[in-house]
Structures are given as C-alpha cells and as structure tokens.
Design an enzyme around this catalytic site. Structure first.
Site, short mmCIF file in Angstrom:
data_model
loop_
_atom_site.label_atom_id
_atom_site.label_comp_id
_atom_site.label_asym_id
_atom_site.label_seq_id
_atom_site.Cartn_x
_atom_site.Cartn_y
_atom_site.Cartn_z
N GLN A 47 0.83 -1.20 0.00
CA GLN A 47 0.00 0.00 0.00
C GLN A 47 0.87 1.26 0.00
O GLN A 47 1.95 1.27 0.62
CB GLN A 47 -0.93 0.06 1.23
CG GLN A 47 -2.17 -0.81 1.15
CD GLN A 47 -1.96 -2.20 1.70
OE1 GLN A 47 -1.02 -2.45 2.46
NE2 GLN A 47 -2.83 -3.12 1.31
N ASN A 65 -4.09 0.93 -2.51
CA ASN A 65 -3.59 -0.42 -2.72
C ASN A 65 -2.63 -0.47 -3.91
O ASN A 65 -2.56 0.46 -4.71
CB ASN A 65 -4.76 -1.38 -2.97
CG ASN A 65 -5.45 -1.77 -1.69
OD1 ASN A 65 -4.85 -1.86 -0.63
ND2 ASN A 65 -6.76 -2.00 -1.79
N CYS A 74 -6.56 0.80 7.06
CA CYS A 74 -5.48 -0.19 7.04
C CYS A 74 -4.87 -0.22 8.43
O CYS A 74 -4.22 0.74 8.85
CB CYS A 74 -4.43 0.15 6.00
SG CYS A 74 -3.07 -1.05 5.94
N ASN A 76 -2.42 -2.17 9.77
CA ASN A 76 -0.96 -2.20 9.85
C ASN A 76 -0.36 -0.85 9.50
O ASN A 76 0.60 -0.40 10.13
CB ASN A 76 -0.42 -3.28 8.90
CG ASN A 76 -0.70 -4.69 9.41
OD1 ASN A 76 -0.63 -4.94 10.60
ND2 ASN A 76 -1.02 -5.58 8.51
N HIS A 151 -15.05 -6.99 5.06
CA HIS A 151 -14.37 -8.28 5.21
C HIS A 151 -15.38 -9.41 5.22
O HIS A 151 -16.47 -9.30 5.81
CB HIS A 151 -13.59 -8.33 6.53
CG HIS A 151 -12.35 -7.51 6.52
ND1 HIS A 151 -11.11 -8.02 6.19
CD2 HIS A 151 -12.15 -6.20 6.78
CE1 HIS A 151 -10.21 -7.06 6.25
NE2 HIS A 151 -10.80 -5.94 6.62
N ASN A 182 -12.41 -7.99 1.31
CA ASN A 182 -11.23 -8.68 1.80
C ASN A 182 -11.64 -10.09 2.24
O ASN A 182 -12.64 -10.25 2.94
CB ASN A 182 -10.62 -7.92 2.98
CG ASN A 182 -10.12 -6.55 2.59
OD1 ASN A 182 -9.05 -6.40 2.03
ND2 ASN A 182 -10.92 -5.52 2.87
N GLU A 200 -6.23 -9.60 0.40
CA GLU A 200 -6.70 -8.22 0.50
C GLU A 200 -7.17 -7.72 -0.86
O GLU A 200 -6.48 -7.89 -1.87
CB GLU A 200 -5.58 -7.31 1.02
CG GLU A 200 -5.17 -7.58 2.46
CD GLU A 200 -4.35 -6.45 3.03
OE1 GLU A 200 -4.78 -5.29 2.93
OE2 GLU A 200 -3.25 -6.73 3.57
N ARG A 201 -8.34 -7.10 -0.87
CA ARG A 201 -8.83 -6.54 -2.13
C ARG A 201 -7.85 -5.48 -2.63
O ARG A 201 -7.41 -4.62 -1.90
CB ARG A 201 -10.23 -5.93 -1.95
CG ARG A 201 -10.29 -4.78 -0.98
CD ARG A 201 -11.63 -4.06 -0.97
NE ARG A 201 -11.56 -2.93 -0.05
CZ ARG A 201 -12.48 -1.99 0.05
NH1 ARG A 201 -13.56 -2.04 -0.70
NH2 ARG A 201 -12.32 -0.99 0.91
N CYS A 209 -2.68 -8.42 7.78
CA CYS A 209 -3.76 -7.46 7.52
C CYS A 209 -4.37 -7.09 8.86
O CYS A 209 -5.02 -7.92 9.51
CB CYS A 209 -4.80 -8.06 6.59
SG CYS A 209 -6.21 -6.98 6.29
N GLY A 212 -8.14 -7.06 8.86
CA GLY A 212 -8.58 -8.45 8.78
C GLY A 212 -8.50 -9.14 10.13
O GLY A 212 -9.40 -9.91 10.49
#
Length: 269
Positions: A47, A65, A74, A76, A151, A182, A200-201, A209, A212
């Site tokens: 990303q 993305n 996101c 992370n 998700h 996702n 991940e989309r 993720c 996620g």
C-alpha cells in the site's frame, strides 16, 4: 520535483509513506500508486500511504492499494504511521477517525466500532451477515464485518490448506460485494488464539492485515468461538485484538521503519 518517502512495514505488510502534512504534493493518481508499488520498477509495497492535514483530527491518512484503488482503512499502516508520528494522535481515515498510541517497537490503535448491517458492509442485497448463505468451493457461510473496509471471514479447520490465490480473487470480485471484499480464512485454536490468512482486495495475499485481524476476532467473538481478547497470528506474526464493552476495537502490534529515500515525481506520474 523530488519527493521523500519512508518505507515501513507491519508484520511484513509493507508501505511507502509520503508525508504531505507540511508541504503539499501533487495529486495521487491510481497510475502513480501502481507505479510506486511495483516491486520491479518502483519502490515496492502493498500500500501507498499519504499523510495530509486534517480539519477534524491531528492529520489525515489516505491509503492506496498496489492496484491503485483507494481504501478507507489499514490497521498495519495505522501502526506504522503511529510509529512515524511518534506521539498519540487522532487520525482521519476514509473509514472514520481512529486513535493511535505509539509504543516501543509498535503501536496500539483504537480502530473504532465494527459494523454488521448488510448495507454497511456493503452487500448487494439483504442477508444475515452472521452467516452469509453463499459459498465458493470449500468456503461457505462467511461472517461479514466492516471495520473501515469490508471483510468476509470463513472459519475453516486449517487455514493454511486453503488455496487463497485461486479463491481470493474469485470471492473478492463476486457481485454480492459491490465494493469488493477482503477475504479471510481463519482457524480458531483456542478461545484466545486464532490463525489467519488474508487475501486483500486490491493487493492480493499479504503477510498481515490489521483490519482483517480485527474483523476476524470480532467475527469469532460474535459466533461464540473466542473471548473478547485474542491473539491473531498471521504469516507475518501476531497481533493482539480486544473488543471492549464500549464496542470499540483495540489492535496492538509491531511496526518497523525499513529505510528512507526520494524519487523524481515525473518518473512515476
């Protein structure tokens, strides 16, 4: 013009961070994001993250993305940005305002409240988000959760055995997910331990993720598989997820700065 960047990662989910909070940058296009994310001819990342001033928070974070699409959240990247900022802060995202608190080697992030309504995911039509009445080969009846992005979580006996490279893109782009989705495959090992892999989309298979992990933890808790505090272990490593009585999710885990550099904007625009 030359632009500076910081390369960071959270459990192997990696980012190119552009800081435009004090000095504006030209608009980010899908083509620029794809070019910078390319691991052969660009800097390389899952990303691209852009930091900007905000009227409602300490600063704004936008996430693109590797396919150029922009997403609302996101986890992370939020920890990486917290580490880069170096102090507690509120952060405006496309999925809502979050709070980040850096700690030694990482950060805790208040990811906000999860959403479960079919139109909040969103889905193409009304259905039970606790167990969607759909399936793709061996994957069926996922839980749907939105934690700033959508998700679908499948609970399976062994998540490592699922061919996500084949099934991930098929499910991501199914017509029942109008904004794509996702795809999470999870195995509950105990009431406080879950293993997880994520397609991940817009990015494909990643080593971790954060959203996620949050969505999967909440889905397991809603189904009665797990307690309100769990460790979710992804291929890149573990994240600790808590779903508080106030309905807010807290994610805690590591983040790392890899290196810094600069590039000529015209080479990628």
């Amino acid at each position: 013009m030359r632009a500076s960047f910081v390369k960071m990662h959270g459990l192997g989910n990696d980012f190119v961070v552009l800081d435009a909070r004090e000095k504006a940058l030209p608009p980010i296009t899908a083509g620029l994001a794809r070019a910078l994310a390319d691991r052969r001819t660009g800097i390389g990342c899952d990303q691209l993250v852009l930091l900007q001033p905000s009227a409602v928070a300490d600063f704004r974070m936008r996430i693109f993305n590797s396919d150029g699409s922009e997403v609302g959240a996101c986890g992370n990247a939020s920890r990486a940005v917290a580490l880069l900022h170096g102090a507690p802060a509120t952060v405006e995202t496309g999925g809502g305002t979050i709070e980040v608190r850096p700690s030694q080697g990482g950060a805790a992030v208040d990811m906000g409240e999860p959403h479960f309504g079919w139109d909040e995911i969103p889905l193409a039509y009304a259905m039970d988000t606790m167990a969607l009445p759909v399936g793709w080969e061996e994957l069926s009846n996922p839980v749907a959760v939105n934690v700033g992005n959508p998700h679908a979580i499948f609970f399976v006996p062994n998540c490592e055995k699922v061919d996500l490279e084949e099934l991930g893109p098929m499910i991501e782009r199914d017509a029942i997910f109008p904004e794509r989705v996702n795809v999470n495959v999870a195995t509950v090992d105990s009431r406080d331990s879950i293993r997880l892999r994520v397609w991940e989309r817009g990015a494909g298979l990643t080593r971790a993720c954060g959203t996620g992990a949050c969505a999967t933890a909440v889905a397991a808790m809603r189904r009665g598989f797990a307690d309100r505090s769990v460790t979710v272990t992804l291929p890149g490593g573990p994240l600790h997820i808590e779903w508080g009585e106030d309905n807010r999710i807290t994610m805690t885990g590591p983040a790392t700065e890899s290196f810094r550099g600069s590039f000529d904007w015209g080479d990628f625009a």
